[in-house]
Design a protein around this motif. Sequence first.
Motif, PDB file in Angstrom:
ATOM      1  N   GLN A   2       0.820  -1.207   0.000  1.00  0.00           N
ATOM      2  CA  GLN A   2       0.000   0.000   0.000  1.00  0.00           C
ATOM      3  C   GLN A   2       0.857   1.260   0.000  1.00  0.00           C
ATOM      4  OE1 GLN A   2      -3.211   0.335  -0.487  1.00  0.00           O
ATOM      5  NE2 GLN A   2      -3.423  -1.893  -0.692  1.00  0.00           N
ATOM      6  N   ALA A   3       2.125   1.113   0.408  1.00  0.00           N
ATOM      7  CA  ALA A   3       3.019   2.275   0.383  1.00  0.00           C
ATOM      8  C   ALA A   3       3.193   2.808  -1.032  1.00  0.00           C
ATOM      9  CB  ALA A   3       4.374   1.900   0.979  1.00  0.00           C
ATOM     10  N   LEU A   4       2.995   1.942  -2.031  1.00  0.00           N
ATOM     11  CA  LEU A   4       3.114   2.394  -3.418  1.00  0.00           C
ATOM     12  C   LEU A   4       2.099   3.488  -3.724  1.00  0.00           C
ATOM     13  CD1 LEU A   4       3.574  -1.052  -5.221  1.00  0.00           C
ATOM     14  CD2 LEU A   4       5.313   0.728  -4.930  1.00  0.00           C
ATOM     15  N   ASN A   5       0.914   3.384  -3.137  1.00  0.00           N
ATOM     16  CA  ASN A   5      -0.123   4.373  -3.419  1.00  0.00           C
ATOM     17  C   ASN A   5       0.131   5.712  -2.741  1.00  0.00           C
ATOM     18  OD1 ASN A   5      -1.736   2.799  -5.126  1.00  0.00           O
ATOM     19  ND2 ASN A   5      -2.673   1.751  -3.390  1.00  0.00           N
ATOM     20  N   LYS A   6       1.064   5.720  -1.789  1.00  0.00           N
ATOM     21  CA  LYS A   6       1.392   6.966  -1.112  1.00  0.00           C
ATOM     22  C   LYS A   6       2.480   7.742  -1.847  1.00  0.00           C
ATOM     23  CE  LYS A   6       0.084   5.170   3.439  1.00  0.00           C
ATOM     24  NZ  LYS A   6       0.537   4.865   4.827  1.00  0.00           N
ATOM     25  N   LEU A   7       3.079   7.114  -2.843  1.00  0.00           N
ATOM     26  CA  LEU A   7       4.095   7.806  -3.628  1.00  0.00           C
ATOM     27  C   LEU A   7       3.463   8.945  -4.418  1.00  0.00           C
ATOM     28  CD1 LEU A   7       6.050   4.773  -5.119  1.00  0.00           C
ATOM     29  CD2 LEU A   7       6.810   6.248  -3.247  1.00  0.00           C
ATOM     30  N   THR A   8       4.145  10.056  -4.474  1.00  0.00           N
ATOM     31  CA  THR A   8       3.720  11.134  -5.349  1.00  0.00           C
ATOM     32  C   THR A   8       4.381  10.949  -6.711  1.00  0.00           C
ATOM     33  OG1 THR A   8       5.557  12.593  -4.774  1.00  0.00           O
ATOM     34  CG2 THR A   8       3.585  12.691  -3.366  1.00  0.00           C
ATOM     35  N   ALA A   9       3.909  11.686  -7.705  1.00  0.00           N
ATOM     36  CA  ALA A   9       4.549  11.633  -9.020  1.00  0.00           C
ATOM     37  C   ALA A   9       6.011  12.043  -8.918  1.00  0.00           C
ATOM     38  CB  ALA A   9       3.806  12.532 -10.005  1.00  0.00           C
ATOM     39  N   GLN A  10       6.301  12.994  -8.036  1.00  0.00           N
ATOM     40  CA  GLN A  10       7.685  13.431  -7.851  1.00  0.00           C
ATOM     41  C   GLN A  10       8.521  12.312  -7.221  1.00  0.00           C
ATOM     42  OE1 GLN A  10       4.941  15.191  -6.949  1.00  0.00           O
ATOM     43  NE2 GLN A  10       5.066  16.737  -8.597  1.00  0.00           N
ATOM     44  N   ASP A  11       7.921  11.568  -6.284  1.00  0.00           N
ATOM     45  CA  ASP A  11       8.623  10.429  -5.680  1.00  0.00           C
ATOM     46  C   ASP A  11       8.990   9.396  -6.747  1.00  0.00           C
ATOM     47  OD1 ASP A  11       8.373  11.445  -3.078  1.00  0.00           O
ATOM     48  OD2 ASP A  11       6.458  10.416  -2.737  1.00  0.00           O
TER      49      ASP A  11
END
Length: 213
Positions: A2-11
């Motif tokens: 689920q941490a993948l969904n917390k990534l921003t486009a900048q991340d």
Amino acid sequence: MQALNKLTAQDISRRLQAVNPQRSFDVPSNLISDQFREAAVLVPFVRLRDEWQLLYIRRACSERDRHSGQVAFAGGKRDPHDPNLYSTALREAQEEIGINPQDVSILGHLSAHHSISNFKITPVVAQVPWPYSLQLQHSEVDRAFTIPLTWLADPRNHELHLRELKGTNVPVVYFKEYDGELLWGATARMTLNLLHMLGVDFSTLDQPIAKAA
């Protein structure tokens, strides 16, 4: 995952630029031809229901297309007039599924992958606003659809099978069916490479488990 969904486009962009991948998931080097043609595909991230998903296509059935009916990313071979492979990916995505290049935010690219049809393919990673009114070129594309990034990253949803290629048993990536679609081969390898760059561990994929038909 689920941490993948917390990534921003900048991340995502930073990870694509910063990580030196330990594995590329490309085909074995002895099967890569020196006489390859350059190509590029667009790997579009879209934000749907507060999660990241990737946008795929299913190629139209055609006797002239070696990859007829397969799941893929929109893309194709480099045109002599394309200034670079980013331009190739954007042009092909516009022609095949109607995404305006001005609506695309480029995040980076993956290392090149090689196909059995002797293409050296550069996956160009980008974000596309969603929802988007796609316009499919039906002579080339039967369907466009998305798959959640967390589903793609789940080790229960992919495995290696042995498949004979040019007289050699080669490990080939297969995902389970998703919404009736089967993701495998070069596009599956590009997907794993992307997830690997984002920090997903694929150590369980070290050994093929069976021989594909």
